[in-house]
Design a protein around this motif. Structure first.
Motif, mmCIF file in Angstrom:
data_model
loop_
_atom_site.group_PDB
_atom_site.id
_atom_site.type_symbol
_atom_site.label_atom_id
_atom_site.label_comp_id
_atom_site.label_asym_id
_atom_site.label_seq_id
_atom_site.Cartn_x
_atom_site.Cartn_y
_atom_site.Cartn_z
ATOM 1 N N LEU A 171 0.835 -1.206 0.000
ATOM 2 C CA LEU A 171 0.000 0.000 0.000
ATOM 3 C C LEU A 171 0.870 1.257 0.000
ATOM 4 O O LEU A 171 0.597 2.212 -0.740
ATOM 5 N N GLY A 172 1.930 1.255 0.791
ATOM 6 C CA GLY A 172 2.836 2.405 0.830
ATOM 7 C C GLY A 172 3.535 2.624 -0.494
ATOM 8 O O GLY A 172 3.669 3.757 -0.961
ATOM 9 N N ARG A 173 3.976 1.530 -1.121
ATOM 10 C CA ARG A 173 4.624 1.636 -2.428
ATOM 11 C C ARG A 173 3.662 2.204 -3.462
ATOM 12 O O ARG A 173 4.015 3.066 -4.266
ATOM 13 N N ARG A 174 2.423 1.724 -3.435
ATOM 14 C CA ARG A 174 1.417 2.207 -4.384
ATOM 15 C C ARG A 174 1.116 3.689 -4.143
ATOM 16 O O ARG A 174 1.000 4.464 -5.095
ATOM 17 N N ALA A 175 1.019 4.087 -2.884
ATOM 18 C CA ALA A 175 0.755 5.495 -2.564
ATOM 19 C C ALA A 175 1.895 6.378 -3.050
ATOM 20 O O ALA A 175 1.668 7.457 -3.612
ATOM 21 N N VAL A 176 3.141 5.937 -2.850
ATOM 22 C CA VAL A 176 4.299 6.714 -3.307
ATOM 23 C C VAL A 176 4.285 6.834 -4.827
ATOM 24 O O VAL A 176 4.518 7.917 -5.382
ATOM 25 N N VAL B 294 3.524 10.338 -9.555
ATOM 26 C CA VAL B 294 2.912 10.611 -10.853
ATOM 27 C C VAL B 294 2.131 11.913 -10.795
ATOM 28 O O VAL B 294 2.185 12.745 -11.716
ATOM 29 N N VAL B 295 1.389 12.123 -9.709
ATOM 30 C CA VAL B 295 0.625 13.373 -9.551
ATOM 31 C C VAL B 295 1.577 14.568 -9.472
ATOM 32 O O VAL B 295 1.325 15.613 -10.083
ATOM 33 N N ALA B 296 2.692 14.419 -8.753
ATOM 34 C CA ALA B 296 3.648 15.512 -8.633
ATOM 35 C C ALA B 296 4.278 15.845 -9.992
ATOM 36 O O ALA B 296 4.441 17.026 -10.340
ATOM 37 N N VAL B 297 4.630 14.827 -10.764
ATOM 38 C CA VAL B 297 5.196 15.070 -12.095
ATOM 39 C C VAL B 297 4.168 15.728 -12.990
ATOM 40 O O VAL B 297 4.481 16.671 -13.730
ATOM 41 N N ALA B 298 2.938 15.254 -12.950
ATOM 42 C CA ALA B 298 1.876 15.854 -13.779
ATOM 43 C C ALA B 298 1.650 17.311 -13.396
ATOM 44 O O ALA B 298 1.482 18.169 -14.272
ATOM 45 N N ALA B 299 1.656 17.603 -12.102
ATOM 46 C CA ALA B 299 1.477 18.998 -11.662
ATOM 47 C C ALA B 299 2.654 19.864 -12.093
ATOM 48 O O ALA B 299 2.459 21.015 -12.509
#
Length: 117
Positions: free
Chosen positions: A98-103, A108-113
């Motif tokens: 779960l932690g790996r998936r959250a990271v 991905v969200v940070a790169v997209a932003a």
């Protein structure tokens, strides 16, 4: 006063590099490079980047290498976070997954932003 500040900054940069080299040596002696491969690679590349200006290369080439390494550094940071999550939570495989998936999602969200702005 200004020269003392420059000397202080230079000394701290050199001390950081020396300590990084000692850390790499400890990793090699104790075999920790097998347990933390991304962390080891991060420190080795950091030392190499510090030594790069000591080589007889021209300034534009040096800047190109440093700019290219900037992108590599971000990939290494991403892999380093995933490696640390795996090592910290290795006794709890469900939470580690779960932690790996959250990271991964947050990266991905940070790169997209960053690309969007």
């Amino acid at each position: 006063m200004q020269s003392a500040q420059v000397l202080s900054d230079f000394s701290l940069a050199d001390a950081t590099t020396v300590l990084s080299a000692l850390l790499v040596l400890v990793f090699l002696v104790r075999g920790l490079y097998k347990v933390y491969p991304v962390f080891f690679i991060y420190w080795v590349l950091d030392i190499l980047l510090w030594a790069l200006p000591l080589l007889p290369i021209d300034f534009p080439t040096l800047m190109s290498v440093e700019n290219g390494y900037f992108m590599v550094r971000w990939v290494i940071y991403f892999l380093l976070v995933i490696e640390l999550v795996d090592r910290i939570l290795e006794d709890h495989p469900g939470i580690a997954h779960l932690g790996r998936r959250a990271v991964q999602v947050m990266m991905v969200v940070a790169v997209a932003a960053a690309v969007y702005t």
